[in-house]
Design a protein around this motif. Structure first.
Motif, PDB file in Angstrom:
ATOM      1  N   PHE A 175       0.943  -1.142   0.065  1.00  0.00           N
ATOM      2  CA  PHE A 175       0.062  -0.030  -0.020  1.00  0.00           C
ATOM      3  C   PHE A 175       0.982   1.289  -0.053  1.00  0.00           C
ATOM      4  CE2 PHE A 175       0.555   1.136   4.333  1.00  0.00           C
ATOM      5  CZ  PHE A 175       1.112  -0.033   5.022  1.00  0.00           C
ATOM      6  N   GLY A 176       0.219   2.359  -0.506  1.00  0.00           N
ATOM      7  CA  GLY A 176       0.909   3.681  -0.560  1.00  0.00           C
ATOM      8  C   GLY A 176       0.867   4.117   0.871  1.00  0.00           C
ATOM      9  N   SER A 177       2.095   4.139   1.666  1.00  0.00           N
ATOM     10  CA  SER A 177       2.263   4.527   3.095  1.00  0.00           C
ATOM     11  C   SER A 177       2.790   6.129   3.025  1.00  0.00           C
ATOM     12  CB  SER A 177       3.110   3.866   3.824  1.00  0.00           C
ATOM     13  OG  SER A 177       4.323   3.440   2.843  1.00  0.00           O
ATOM     14  N   GLY A 178       3.369   6.639   1.907  1.00  0.00           N
ATOM     15  CA  GLY A 178       3.769   8.212   2.131  1.00  0.00           C
ATOM     16  C   GLY A 178       2.503   9.061   1.962  1.00  0.00           C
ATOM     17  N   PRO A 179       2.631  10.467   2.194  1.00  0.00           N
ATOM     18  CA  PRO A 179       1.727  11.339   2.404  1.00  0.00           C
ATOM     19  C   PRO A 179       1.547  12.051   0.812  1.00  0.00           C
ATOM     20  CG  PRO A 179       3.532  12.201   3.412  1.00  0.00           C
ATOM     21  CD  PRO A 179       3.674  10.879   3.210  1.00  0.00           C
ATOM     22  N   MET A 180       0.578  11.944   0.345  1.00  0.00           N
ATOM     23  CA  MET A 180      -0.001  12.702  -1.129  1.00  0.00           C
ATOM     24  C   MET A 180      -1.419  13.000  -1.132  1.00  0.00           C
ATOM     25  SD  MET A 180       1.030  13.323  -4.096  1.00  0.00           S
ATOM     26  CE  MET A 180       2.664  12.773  -4.132  1.00  0.00           C
ATOM     27  N   ILE A 181      -1.629  14.272  -1.252  1.00  0.00           N
ATOM     28  CA  ILE A 181      -2.930  14.852  -1.153  1.00  0.00           C
ATOM     29  C   ILE A 181      -3.586  14.986  -2.724  1.00  0.00           C
ATOM     30  CG2 ILE A 181      -2.399  17.152  -0.949  1.00  0.00           C
ATOM     31  CD1 ILE A 181      -5.133  15.560   0.894  1.00  0.00           C
ATOM     32  N   GLY A 182      -2.529  15.159  -3.392  1.00  0.00           N
ATOM     33  CA  GLY A 182      -3.005  15.068  -5.010  1.00  0.00           C
ATOM     34  C   GLY A 182      -3.286  13.680  -5.382  1.00  0.00           C
ATOM     35  N   LEU A 183      -4.000  13.642  -6.428  1.00  0.00           N
ATOM     36  CA  LEU A 183      -4.546  12.140  -7.146  1.00  0.00           C
ATOM     37  C   LEU A 183      -3.339  11.617  -7.812  1.00  0.00           C
ATOM     38  CD1 LEU A 183      -8.105  12.112  -8.310  1.00  0.00           C
ATOM     39  CD2 LEU A 183      -6.938  10.865  -6.437  1.00  0.00           C
ATOM     40  N   SER A 184      -2.092  11.152  -7.092  1.00  0.00           N
ATOM     41  CA  SER A 184      -1.018  10.472  -7.689  1.00  0.00           C
ATOM     42  C   SER A 184      -0.481   9.665  -6.864  1.00  0.00           C
ATOM     43  CB  SER A 184      -0.185  11.650  -8.276  1.00  0.00           C
ATOM     44  OG  SER A 184       0.318  12.510  -7.547  1.00  0.00           O
ATOM     45  N   PRO A 185       0.266   8.722  -7.185  1.00  0.00           N
ATOM     46  CA  PRO A 185       1.148   7.535  -6.323  1.00  0.00           C
ATOM     47  C   PRO A 185       1.652   8.195  -5.101  1.00  0.00           C
ATOM     48  CG  PRO A 185       1.278   7.277  -8.828  1.00  0.00           C
ATOM     49  CD  PRO A 185       0.811   8.455  -8.759  1.00  0.00           C
ATOM     50  N   ALA A 186       1.779   7.448  -4.214  1.00  0.00           N
ATOM     51  CA  ALA A 186       2.363   7.946  -3.014  1.00  0.00           C
ATOM     52  C   ALA A 186       3.920   7.844  -3.198  1.00  0.00           C
ATOM     53  CB  ALA A 186       2.114   7.042  -1.722  1.00  0.00           C
ATOM     54  N   PRO A 187       4.593   9.033  -2.090  1.00  0.00           N
ATOM     55  CA  PRO A 187       6.026   8.871  -2.400  1.00  0.00           C
ATOM     56  C   PRO A 187       6.813   7.786  -1.537  1.00  0.00           C
ATOM     57  CG  PRO A 187       5.327  10.555  -0.723  1.00  0.00           C
ATOM     58  CD  PRO A 187       3.988   9.985  -1.414  1.00  0.00           C
ATOM     59  N   GLU A 188       5.856   7.048  -0.956  1.00  0.00           N
ATOM     60  CA  GLU A 188       6.513   5.859  -0.291  1.00  0.00           C
ATOM     61  C   GLU A 188       5.415   4.659  -0.216  1.00  0.00           C
ATOM     62  OE1 GLU A 188       8.046   5.996   3.976  1.00  0.00           O
ATOM     63  OE2 GLU A 188       6.246   5.064   4.294  1.00  0.00           O
ATOM     64  N   PHE A 189       6.011   3.449  -0.549  1.00  0.00           N
ATOM     65  CA  PHE A 189       5.128   2.288  -0.254  1.00  0.00           C
ATOM     66  C   PHE A 189       5.625   1.376   0.962  1.00  0.00           C
ATOM     67  CE2 PHE A 189       4.082   4.146  -4.287  1.00  0.00           C
ATOM     68  CZ  PHE A 189       2.818   3.968  -4.415  1.00  0.00           C
ATOM     69  N   THR A 190       4.681   0.509   1.335  1.00  0.00           N
ATOM     70  CA  THR A 190       5.117  -0.304   2.311  1.00  0.00           C
ATOM     71  C   THR A 190       4.475  -1.743   1.838  1.00  0.00           C
ATOM     72  OG1 THR A 190       4.982   1.122   4.252  1.00  0.00           O
ATOM     73  CG2 THR A 190       4.693  -0.999   4.659  1.00  0.00           C
ATOM     74  N   PHE A 191       5.568  -2.878   2.163  1.00  0.00           N
ATOM     75  CA  PHE A 191       5.116  -4.125   1.743  1.00  0.00           C
ATOM     76  C   PHE A 191       5.148  -4.943   3.119  1.00  0.00           C
ATOM     77  CE2 PHE A 191       6.730  -8.502   0.277  1.00  0.00           C
ATOM     78  CZ  PHE A 191       5.532  -9.024  -0.301  1.00  0.00           C
ATOM     79  N   ILE A 192       4.063  -5.599   3.451  1.00  0.00           N
ATOM     80  CA  ILE A 192       3.989  -6.379   4.440  1.00  0.00           C
ATOM     81  C   ILE A 192       3.820  -7.948   4.476  1.00  0.00           C
ATOM     82  CG2 ILE A 192       2.572  -6.875   6.728  1.00  0.00           C
ATOM     83  CD1 ILE A 192       2.563  -3.857   7.066  1.00  0.00           C
ATOM     84  N   VAL A 193       4.350  -8.790   5.137  1.00  0.00           N
ATOM     85  CA  VAL A 193       3.743 -10.185   5.017  1.00  0.00           C
ATOM     86  C   VAL A 193       3.592 -10.659   6.330  1.00  0.00           C
ATOM     87  CG1 VAL A 193       4.154 -12.466   4.315  1.00  0.00           C
ATOM     88  CG2 VAL A 193       5.267 -10.536   2.825  1.00  0.00           C
ATOM     89  N   PHE A 194       2.372 -10.888   6.671  1.00  0.00           N
ATOM     90  CA  PHE A 194       2.186 -11.261   8.137  1.00  0.00           C
ATOM     91  C   PHE A 194       1.343 -12.693   7.710  1.00  0.00           C
ATOM     92  CE2 PHE A 194      -1.807  -8.613   7.567  1.00  0.00           C
ATOM     93  CZ  PHE A 194      -2.952  -9.616   8.072  1.00  0.00           C
ATOM     94  N   GLY A 195       1.152 -13.397   9.177  1.00  0.00           N
ATOM     95  CA  GLY A 195       0.837 -14.837   8.993  1.00  0.00           C
ATOM     96  C   GLY A 195      -0.318 -14.926  10.205  1.00  0.00           C
ATOM     97  N   VAL A 196      -1.451 -15.718  10.161  1.00  0.00           N
ATOM     98  CA  VAL A 196      -2.430 -16.140  11.121  1.00  0.00           C
ATOM     99  C   VAL A 196      -2.662 -17.536  11.046  1.00  0.00           C
ATOM    100  CG1 VAL A 196      -4.673 -15.964  11.996  1.00  0.00           C
ATOM    101  CG2 VAL A 196      -3.392 -13.819  10.586  1.00  0.00           C
TER     102      VAL A 196
END
Ligand SMILES: *Cc1c(COP(=O)(O)O)cnc(C)c1O
Length: 356
Positions: A138-159
């Motif tokens: 997901f896009g985790s960086g701040p961006m108020i305009g309609l364009s991609p974030a300046p930072e993304f986060t990839f997470i892998v969790f388990g259940v």
């Protein structure tokens, strides 16, 4: 040298874990920036994320996810079912929502970190349970305009999750959703974007209250063809002249289920006919199918005995089915045997081959 296997925790009641979130030892997390690309990643323990309120993931639904499972096999070792397929699919979703690609080696490394940190949370062999693995991007960086974030986060969790069919496989009734389209002809329905799912809660909840545990979507343009169930693909079996046909839609509007493409391969090995084609709802009305099932990672196969549309109800096969039909039973057993390591994995589906 292979490490000794860590056995399942004895602090968990494995027969009654169900399907719900619970804390585990840790999860893998990676960060991407336009300057540096993906970082080295880390193992995190705090399930609460600190994310900017202006993150595109939260504001604009710039997010996608995956779901796959790790199994403890007869040899005690742990293997993940076809993660490379989920990596490919996540990248199709990422591309759809203007997110950076997660290279397959990072996707697999994230899974490895998470599984290795949580070996005792992988349920015992033969329990029917597994470690459900949830990759998120997901896009985790701040961006108020309609364009991609300046930072993304990839997470892998388990259940850790229990045996879906603790009380045996039971056929269910499905309801056709008539007042909502999950997938437009040129839309996003063929990708696992988070935004595709929240709007489905309302019609599926309403269906559940009416006694329909699963819901079927037709093509949104003509409402004459079967797309898929809300979180699983549609498969129909037709027996004719001693031969079985495996019939499944394969349209752009359908999420490409790893379970479905794997069942196709198993069915082909059994010598069955494979028909990847549009399925007219009229085929259901006219009782063309001997068996119908929903297929997805959670249950592998959910047999469907009746399909309701409006005030009409169509029965699958001859008479109301009280248990899984022969065709799907064969597919289900073969599939689970591969996952549990009870038969040789001739297709190289289980990863890593040597196990964790
Ligand atoms: C995840 C999902 C499926 C099932 O895919 P699997 O890879 O088999 O788990 C089917 N349909 C939709 C809409 C989904 O989101």
């Amino acid at each position: 040298m292979v490490n000794p296997t860590v056995p399942p925790s004895d602090k968990i009641d494995w027969d009654n874990i169900g399907f719900q979130y619970r804390d585990i030892n840790g999860y893998a997390k990676y960060t991407w920036t336009p300057e540096d690309g993906w970082d080295q990643g880390s193992l995190e323990t705090n399930p609460y994320l600190s994310v900017h309120m202006c993150a595109t993931g939260i504001n604009y639904g710039q997010e996608c996810f995956e779901g796959l499972k790790a199994f403890r096999a007869k040899d005690g070792r742990i293997r993940v079912f076809r993660p490379q397929e989920n990596a490919k699919r996540m990248n199709r979703s990422a591309d759809m929502a203007s997110m950076p690609e997660v290279p397959e080696h990072i996707f697999l490394e994230g899974i490895k970190k998470t599984v290795e940190a949580n070996l005792e949370f992988v349920p015992p062999y033969g329990s029917g349970g597994s470690l459900y693995i949830r990759p998120l991007l997901f896009g985790s960086g701040p961006m108020i305009g309609l364009s991609p974030a300046p930072e993304f986060t990839f997470i892998v969790f388990g259940v850790p999750v229990g045996n879906y069919y603790k009380d045996g496989v039971k056929p269910v009734d499905a309801l056709v959703i008539e007042d909502f389209d999950r997938s437009a002809p040129m839309g996003t329905g063929g990708t696992k974007l988070g935004g595709n799912y929240a709007p489905v809660f309302k019609p599926t909840d309403a269906a559940k209250r009416k006694g329909y545990p699963i819901t079927l979507h037709l093509d949104s343009k003509t409402r004459t063809y079967v797309d898929e169930f809300s979180t699983s693909n549609f498969v129909g079996l037709i027996n004719k002249d001693g031969k079985t046909s495996f019939v499944t839609p394969n349209a752009q509007t359908i999420l490409r289920s790893v379970t479905r493409i794997s069942l196709v391969e198993i069915a082909r090995d059994l010598g069955w006919e494979i028909e990847e084609r549009d399925i007219a709802f009229a085929d259901i009305e006219q009782g063309k199918f001997d068996e119908v099932a929903a297929c997805g990672t959670a249950a592998v196969i959910t047999p469907v005995k009746k399909i309701a549309r409006g005030d009409k109800v169509y029965t699958i096969g001859s008479g109301e089915q009280t248990e899984i039909g022969q065709g799907f039973d064969t597919l289900y057993r073969t599939y689970r045997a591969i996952q549990n390591g009870d038969v040789e994995d001739t297709k190289g589906w289980m990863w890593p081959a040597q196990g964790f």
